[in-house]
Design a protein around this motif. Structure first.
Motif, PDB file in Angstrom:
ATOM      1  N   THR A 177      52.103  -3.667  12.092  1.00 40.51           N
ATOM      2  CA  THR A 177      51.201  -4.224  13.099  1.00 40.51           C
ATOM      3  C   THR A 177      50.575  -3.093  13.893  1.00 40.51           C
ATOM      4  O   THR A 177      51.116  -1.985  13.960  1.00 40.51           O
ATOM      5  CB  THR A 177      51.936  -5.175  14.057  1.00 40.51           C
ATOM      6  OG1 THR A 177      53.004  -4.462  14.691  1.00 40.51           O
ATOM      7  CG2 THR A 177      52.512  -6.375  13.305  1.00 40.51           C
ATOM      8  N   ASN A 182      48.610  -7.039  15.947  1.00 34.95           N
ATOM      9  CA  ASN A 182      47.926  -7.653  14.814  1.00 34.95           C
ATOM     10  C   ASN A 182      48.279  -6.934  13.518  1.00 34.95           C
ATOM     11  O   ASN A 182      48.487  -5.719  13.499  1.00 34.95           O
ATOM     12  CB  ASN A 182      46.412  -7.598  15.023  1.00 34.95           C
ATOM     13  CG  ASN A 182      45.971  -8.345  16.259  1.00 34.95           C
ATOM     14  OD1 ASN A 182      46.403  -9.474  16.494  1.00 34.95           O
ATOM     15  ND2 ASN A 182      45.121  -7.727  17.067  1.00 34.95           N
ATOM     16  N   ARG A 184      46.518  -6.480   9.971  1.00 34.91           N
ATOM     17  CA  ARG A 184      45.247  -6.763   9.314  1.00 34.91           C
ATOM     18  C   ARG A 184      44.900  -5.663   8.327  1.00 34.91           C
ATOM     19  O   ARG A 184      45.268  -4.511   8.496  1.00 34.91           O
ATOM     20  CB  ARG A 184      44.114  -6.886  10.345  1.00 34.91           C
ATOM     21  CG  ARG A 184      44.348  -7.879  11.423  1.00 34.91           C
ATOM     22  CD  ARG A 184      43.223  -7.871  12.463  1.00 34.91           C
ATOM     23  NE  ARG A 184      42.039  -8.581  11.992  1.00 34.91           N
ATOM     24  CZ  ARG A 184      40.853  -8.039  11.805  1.00 34.91           C
ATOM     25  NH1 ARG A 184      40.657  -6.754  12.038  1.00 34.91           N
ATOM     26  NH2 ARG A 184      39.823  -8.759  11.376  1.00 34.91           N
TER      27      ARG A 184
END
Length: 212
Positions: A177, A182, A184
Motif C-alpha cells: 500500500t 491505497n 494500486r
C-alpha cells in the motif's frame, strides 16, 4: 526471448503481449479459436486449455517461457484457473518450455498476519469467486515439485487502465500500500513489471506482488 501468452485476447494478457513485443521479444498469442481473433500484433497459435487432447508440444514449439493470464470471469468458469495450473505444470515437463509466469490475483495477499485480502469484510462480493480461484492456483504452484520453474505475480488490490509510469514496487506475501493506504497499479505498469521479471528471472518459484 520467445514468449507465449495464454489469454492474449484478455485485458491484462493483451497488455503483456504489447509490452513484450515492444522490447523486441518474439511473442506468440495462444488462442482457442484463431478464426475469431483479429488485430493481434503477434504470431497466433491455437491452444484450448480445456481440450481433452491438449497438444502443448506443438503450441509451445521454440517457446522459452509461457505466460498465463486467465480468470474464468467471462464464462463464469472460475474452476478453470486451478485446473489449468495443474494441467500445465503436469504437461510442461514434456516440452522444451521450462518456465511459466502466472498472472495471479491480489486476494491471497496478506493484509495482516494470517489474514488475506479476500477474507476482509470490505472485499467486493462480486470478485470473491475469482480471487478464491486464484488462491487455489497459488496452492497448486506451491505444492508442485517438478522441474518447471514458476513465478506467480499478484497485482495490487486495484488494477486499472492507465498510462505507464515506469515505477513500481515489488513485494512478497503482504499487500503493498502507499502512504494513503491505497493499493494500486495500472495495467500497463503491471505488464511492465511482469516483462521485467521475464527478463531478469529474479523470483523463480515464488509469489510476488506489484504495486505503486
Amino acid at each position: 526471448m520467445n514468449i507465449a501468452v495464454l489469454g492474449a485476447t484478455g485485458w491484462i494478457g493483451g497488455e503483456i503481449v504489447k509490452e513484450a513485443a515492444s522490447r523486441g521479444h518474439n511473442v506468440i498469442s495462444l488462442v482457442r479459436d484463431k478464426s475469431k481473433v483479429d488485430g493481434l500484433s503477434s504470431a497466433v497459435r491455437t491452444l484450448d486449455i480445456e481440450s481433452e487432447d491438449l497438444d502443448l508440444e506443438q503450441a509451445l514449439a521454440d517457446v522459452d517461457t509461457l505466460v498465463v493470464s486467465i480468470g474464468g470471469r467471462a464464462a463464469n468458469n472460475h474452476g478453470i484457473v486451478a485446473k489449468s495450473a495443474n494441467r500445465l505444470l503436469a504437461s510442461l515437463a514434456e516440452t522444451k518450455t521450462q518456465r511459466i509466469v502466472w498472472v495471479g490475483g491480489a486476494g491471497s495477499l496478506e493484509v495482516a498476519p494470517s489474514t488475506t485480502l479476500v477474507t476482509i469484510p470490505e472485499f467486493p462480493e462480486e470478485y470473491k469467486p475469482e480471487a478464491i480461484a486464484q488462491g487455489e492456483a497459488l496452492k497448486v504452484f506451491r505444492q508442485y515439485q517438478g522441474p518447471t520453474t514458476w513465478t506467480y505475480i499478484s497485482p495490487a488490490a486495484e488494477i486499472f487502465p492507465g498510462d505507464k509510469q515506469g515505477n513500481y514496487r515489488v513485494g512478497g506475501e503482504q499487500l503493498l500500500t502507499d502512504e494513503q493506504g491505497n493499493s494500486r497499479i495500472s495495467v500497463t505498469d503491471y505488464a511492465h513489471a511482469l516483462v521485467d521479471e521475464l527478463e531478469s528471472a529474479k523470483h523463480l518459484n515464488q509469489r510476488i506482488g506489484i504495486a505503486y
